[in-house]
Design a protein around this motif. Structure first.
Motif, PDB file in Angstrom:
ATOM      1  N   ILE A  56       0.994  -1.176   0.044  1.00 28.30           N
ATOM      2  CA  ILE A  56      -0.055  -0.041  -0.012  1.00 28.30           C
ATOM      3  C   ILE A  56       0.998   1.265   0.143  1.00 28.30           C
ATOM      4  O   ILE A  56       1.796   1.381   0.901  1.00 28.30           O
ATOM      5  CB  ILE A  56      -0.920  -0.173   1.244  1.00 28.30           C
ATOM      6  N   SER A  57       0.646   2.137  -0.811  1.00 29.13           N
ATOM      7  CA  SER A  57       1.191   3.238  -0.834  1.00 29.13           C
ATOM      8  C   SER A  57       0.629   4.562  -1.515  1.00 29.13           C
ATOM      9  O   SER A  57      -0.776   4.207  -1.725  1.00 29.13           O
ATOM     10  CB  SER A  57       2.497   3.148  -1.683  1.00 29.13           C
ATOM     11  N   GLY A  58       0.990   5.709  -1.975  1.00 34.27           N
ATOM     12  CA  GLY A  58       0.257   6.655  -2.228  1.00 34.27           C
ATOM     13  C   GLY A  58       0.266   7.179  -3.791  1.00 34.27           C
ATOM     14  O   GLY A  58      -0.001   8.252  -4.104  1.00 34.27           O
ATOM     15  N   LEU A  59       1.271   6.664  -4.658  1.00 36.87           N
ATOM     16  CA  LEU A  59       1.200   6.941  -5.972  1.00 36.87           C
ATOM     17  C   LEU A  59       2.139   8.025  -6.206  1.00 36.87           C
ATOM     18  O   LEU A  59       2.128   8.621  -7.353  1.00 36.87           O
ATOM     19  CB  LEU A  59       0.131   6.878  -6.771  1.00 36.87           C
ATOM     20  N   ALA A  60       2.822   8.588  -5.241  1.00 36.77           N
ATOM     21  CA  ALA A  60       3.761   9.817  -5.482  1.00 36.77           C
ATOM     22  C   ALA A  60       5.016   9.276  -6.382  1.00 36.77           C
ATOM     23  O   ALA A  60       5.264   8.297  -6.239  1.00 36.77           O
ATOM     24  CB  ALA A  60       3.939  10.548  -4.103  1.00 36.77           C
ATOM     25  N   TYR A  61       5.710  10.571  -6.673  1.00 40.83           N
ATOM     26  CA  TYR A  61       6.969  10.292  -7.167  1.00 40.83           C
ATOM     27  C   TYR A  61       7.867   9.438  -6.243  1.00 40.83           C
ATOM     28  O   TYR A  61       7.474   9.542  -4.948  1.00 40.83           O
ATOM     29  CB  TYR A  61       7.839  11.581  -7.717  1.00 40.83           C
ATOM     30  N   GLY A  62       9.218   8.939  -6.394  1.00 42.56           N
ATOM     31  CA  GLY A  62       9.798   8.714  -5.448  1.00 42.56           C
ATOM     32  C   GLY A  62       9.597   7.450  -4.936  1.00 42.56           C
ATOM     33  O   GLY A  62       9.218   6.229  -5.529  1.00 42.56           O
ATOM     34  N   ILE A  63       9.573   7.132  -3.638  1.00 39.01           N
ATOM     35  CA  ILE A  63       9.604   6.003  -2.650  1.00 39.01           C
ATOM     36  C   ILE A  63       8.248   5.406  -3.053  1.00 39.01           C
ATOM     37  O   ILE A  63       8.165   4.189  -3.517  1.00 39.01           O
ATOM     38  CB  ILE A  63       9.667   6.154  -1.245  1.00 39.01           C
ATOM     39  N   ASP A  64       7.035   5.941  -3.249  1.00 39.85           N
ATOM     40  CA  ASP A  64       5.577   5.374  -3.473  1.00 39.85           C
ATOM     41  C   ASP A  64       5.721   4.756  -4.680  1.00 39.85           C
ATOM     42  O   ASP A  64       5.345   3.371  -4.829  1.00 39.85           O
ATOM     43  CB  ASP A  64       4.746   6.553  -3.345  1.00 39.85           C
ATOM     44  N   SER A  65       6.253   5.375  -5.895  1.00 41.37           N
ATOM     45  CA  SER A  65       6.219   4.712  -7.142  1.00 41.37           C
ATOM     46  C   SER A  65       7.030   3.588  -7.198  1.00 41.37           C
ATOM     47  O   SER A  65       6.854   2.467  -7.611  1.00 41.37           O
ATOM     48  CB  SER A  65       6.919   5.781  -8.074  1.00 41.37           C
TER      49      SER A  65
ATOM     50  N   LYS B 219      -3.786  20.428  -1.713  1.00 39.90           N
ATOM     51  CA  LYS B 219      -2.689  20.136  -0.892  1.00 39.90           C
ATOM     52  C   LYS B 219      -3.348  19.619   0.257  1.00 39.90           C
ATOM     53  O   LYS B 219      -2.588  18.587   0.935  1.00 39.90           O
ATOM     54  CB  LYS B 219      -2.067  21.396  -0.812  1.00 39.90           C
ATOM     55  N   PHE B 220      -4.360  19.824   0.939  1.00 36.44           N
ATOM     56  CA  PHE B 220      -4.760  19.197   2.153  1.00 36.44           C
ATOM     57  C   PHE B 220      -5.261  17.944   1.896  1.00 36.44           C
ATOM     58  O   PHE B 220      -5.370  17.223   3.005  1.00 36.44           O
ATOM     59  CB  PHE B 220      -6.041  20.281   2.722  1.00 36.44           C
ATOM     60  N   ARG B 221      -5.765  17.425   0.875  1.00 37.69           N
ATOM     61  CA  ARG B 221      -6.307  16.156   0.691  1.00 37.69           C
ATOM     62  C   ARG B 221      -5.043  15.092   0.818  1.00 37.69           C
ATOM     63  O   ARG B 221      -5.281  13.780   1.127  1.00 37.69           O
ATOM     64  CB  ARG B 221      -6.802  15.892  -0.577  1.00 37.69           C
ATOM     65  N   PHE B 222      -3.730  15.327   0.540  1.00 40.53           N
ATOM     66  CA  PHE B 222      -2.623  14.190   0.472  1.00 40.53           C
ATOM     67  C   PHE B 222      -2.387  13.880   1.938  1.00 40.53           C
ATOM     68  O   PHE B 222      -2.195  12.834   2.236  1.00 40.53           O
ATOM     69  CB  PHE B 222      -1.644  14.964  -0.175  1.00 40.53           C
ATOM     70  N   PRO B 223      -2.411  14.768   3.043  1.00 37.51           N
ATOM     71  CA  PRO B 223      -2.178  14.441   4.323  1.00 37.51           C
ATOM     72  C   PRO B 223      -3.598  13.715   4.829  1.00 37.51           C
ATOM     73  O   PRO B 223      -3.484  12.638   5.773  1.00 37.51           O
ATOM     74  CB  PRO B 223      -2.213  15.791   5.417  1.00 37.51           C
ATOM     75  N   GLU B 224      -4.729  13.932   4.490  1.00 37.66           N
ATOM     76  CA  GLU B 224      -5.908  13.315   4.560  1.00 37.66           C
ATOM     77  C   GLU B 224      -5.694  11.851   4.289  1.00 37.66           C
ATOM     78  O   GLU B 224      -6.242  11.020   4.978  1.00 37.66           O
ATOM     79  CB  GLU B 224      -7.317  13.895   4.123  1.00 37.66           C
ATOM     80  N   ARG B 225      -5.469  11.716   3.021  1.00 39.21           N
ATOM     81  CA  ARG B 225      -5.326  10.305   2.580  1.00 39.21           C
ATOM     82  C   ARG B 225      -4.253   9.457   3.347  1.00 39.21           C
ATOM     83  O   ARG B 225      -4.405   8.230   3.173  1.00 39.21           O
ATOM     84  CB  ARG B 225      -4.868  10.103   1.193  1.00 39.21           C
ATOM     85  N   ASN B 226      -3.524  10.183   3.946  1.00 41.26           N
ATOM     86  CA  ASN B 226      -2.227   9.466   4.858  1.00 41.26           C
ATOM     87  C   ASN B 226      -2.860   8.424   5.953  1.00 41.26           C
ATOM     88  O   ASN B 226      -2.109   7.608   6.197  1.00 41.26           O
ATOM     89  CB  ASN B 226      -1.269  10.410   5.051  1.00 41.26           C
ATOM     90  N   ARG B 227      -3.778   8.961   6.393  1.00 40.44           N
ATOM     91  CA  ARG B 227      -4.445   7.904   7.671  1.00 40.44           C
ATOM     92  C   ARG B 227      -5.066   6.973   6.830  1.00 40.44           C
ATOM     93  O   ARG B 227      -5.233   5.799   7.541  1.00 40.44           O
ATOM     94  CB  ARG B 227      -5.571   8.938   8.148  1.00 40.44           C
TER      95      ARG B 227
ATOM     96  N   THR C  45       2.247  10.184   7.941  1.00 39.63           N
ATOM     97  CA  THR C  45       1.304   8.783   7.918  1.00 39.63           C
ATOM     98  C   THR C  45       2.108   8.028   9.175  1.00 39.63           C
ATOM     99  O   THR C  45       1.128   7.327   9.677  1.00 39.63           O
ATOM    100  CB  THR C  45       2.254   8.037   6.678  1.00 39.63           C
ATOM    101  N   VAL C  46       3.298   8.185   9.498  1.00 44.55           N
ATOM    102  CA  VAL C  46       3.591   7.530  10.985  1.00 44.55           C
ATOM    103  C   VAL C  46       2.952   8.134  11.956  1.00 44.55           C
ATOM    104  O   VAL C  46       2.438   7.336  12.842  1.00 44.55           O
ATOM    105  CB  VAL C  46       5.174   7.996  11.065  1.00 44.55           C
TER     106      VAL C  46
END
Length: 338
Positions: A131-140, A194-202, A225-226
């Motif tokens: 499970i991850s967030g489809l962002a660049y870098g580690i997620d991808s 911008k605010f939706r990305f911290p929300e999806r982290n939960r 996320t931590v």
């Protein structure tokens, strides 16, 4: 929630939840109205024709809407302090799965990318959903690794499932739909804000038994996320990096504060209580072993370790056996094999 039960019995769970979801008030206020039987104050007007049409359209697009009351809604997510009212899913989503999230910085190093990809593949081959967030870098990298394996991967979006962000990951998103799912609590055409990305982290941590942080600077979004993971009672693992690397400073702070160090991928398998698969033994010739030990475990230009061009076929053989990885520009590195 008597009022909710009456409405859903009359008009349908998905129709009612979709209408509530679209009301422009906070999610916490919506839950307050639901739990305290105050839905009459929301003026739902009893007309759900538009919602039925929208649900029909979503279905044609291959998008499923799963409400909090549906059997398909994951039990593990119901137990978090602030669960989504519903999930929009594009792809194959299973209610019962064992998930581990892999998170980290968008601006990862080649070291971080390699670790995330290898870990994703390792977990996938053990039938653990990545499970991850489809962002660049580690997620991808985590998603790509999972797709190399034999399991599934779920991408939790900070936008609707029809609005892929970043746009350059559309190809990756299409691959995930075939071997996993895109998941969002927002309606399908919702743009990323911008605010939706911290929300999806939960949700990323909420769907996971454990969270692994690969690379994260001191103020990385991965640390959000931590925070959610700790609030939800999830185990947090951290993979240390080079001492002077700013990209690993946040990870090292987590370790200082009590996160578990992931010394070996099998640590996760032991924590999850499943049996580790036997790794395939790699057979190397004496010539291959001799060259392998000269190749650094960080990306290195070929001329720095290969002085004799006649050894090039041996280098190619090592790459084919999966113990050496190549990068653009004649750069190679030794990788850990199992």
């Amino acid at each position: 929630m008597k009022e909710l039960r009456n409405l859903t019995e009359k008009f349908g769970k998905k129709e009612v939840f979709l209408k509530i979801l679209k009301i422009p008030i906070s999610r916490r206020k919506k839950w307050d109205y639901l739990i305290n039987d105050k839905l009459n104050e929301l003026d739902l007007n009893g007309n759900f024709k538009k919602e039925r049409e929208e649900l029909s359209f979503y279905k044609k697009e291959g998008i499923e809407f799963i409400t909090f009351l549906d059997e398909e809604y994951p039990e593990i997510l119901k137990k978090i302090p602030d669960p989504p009212l519903g999930l929009f899913v594009k792809g194959s989503f299973k209610k019962d799965f064992l998930g581990v999230s892999i998170v980290g910085t968008r601006r990862c190093s080649s070291y971080g990318k390699r670790i995330a990809e290898e870990l994703g593949e390792f977990l996938s081959n053990h039938k653990i959903t990545v499970i991850s967030g489809l962002a660049y870098g580690i997620d991808s990298a985590a998603h790509k690794g999972a797709l190399k394996g034999s399991g599934f991967t779920y991408a939790i979006l900070g936008s609707g499932v029809n609005y892929i962000y970043p746009s350059l990951n559309r190809g990756l998103a299409e691959r995930i739909v075939k071997n996993g799912a895109l998941i969002s609590e927002y309606p399908p055409d919702t743009p990323p804000l911008k605010f939706r990305f911290p929300e999806r982290n939960r949700i990323i941590s909420g769907l996971s038994k454990a969270v692994v942080v690969v690379e994260a600077p001191e103020k990385s979004g991965a640390l959000i996320t931590v925070s959610f993971a700790l609030e939800q009672g999830r185990e947090v693992f951290a993979i240390p990096g080079p001492f002077y690397s700013e990209k690993s400073r946040g990870v090292h702070m987590l370790i200082r504060d009590g996160a578990q160090i992931l010394v070996d991928f099998s640590d996760l398998i032991k924590f999850l209580g499943i049996e580790e698969k036997e790794s395939k033994e790699v057979h190397l010739t004496e010539e291959e072993k001799a060259l392998l030990y000269r190749i650094p475990d960080t990306p290195t230009y070929v001329d720095n370790f290969l002085e004799d061009p006649s050894l090039l076929p041996i280098l190619i053989s090592l790459e084919e056996k999966g113990v050496v990885k190549s990068f653009p520009g004649n750069v190679y590195m030794r990788v850990k094999w199992r």
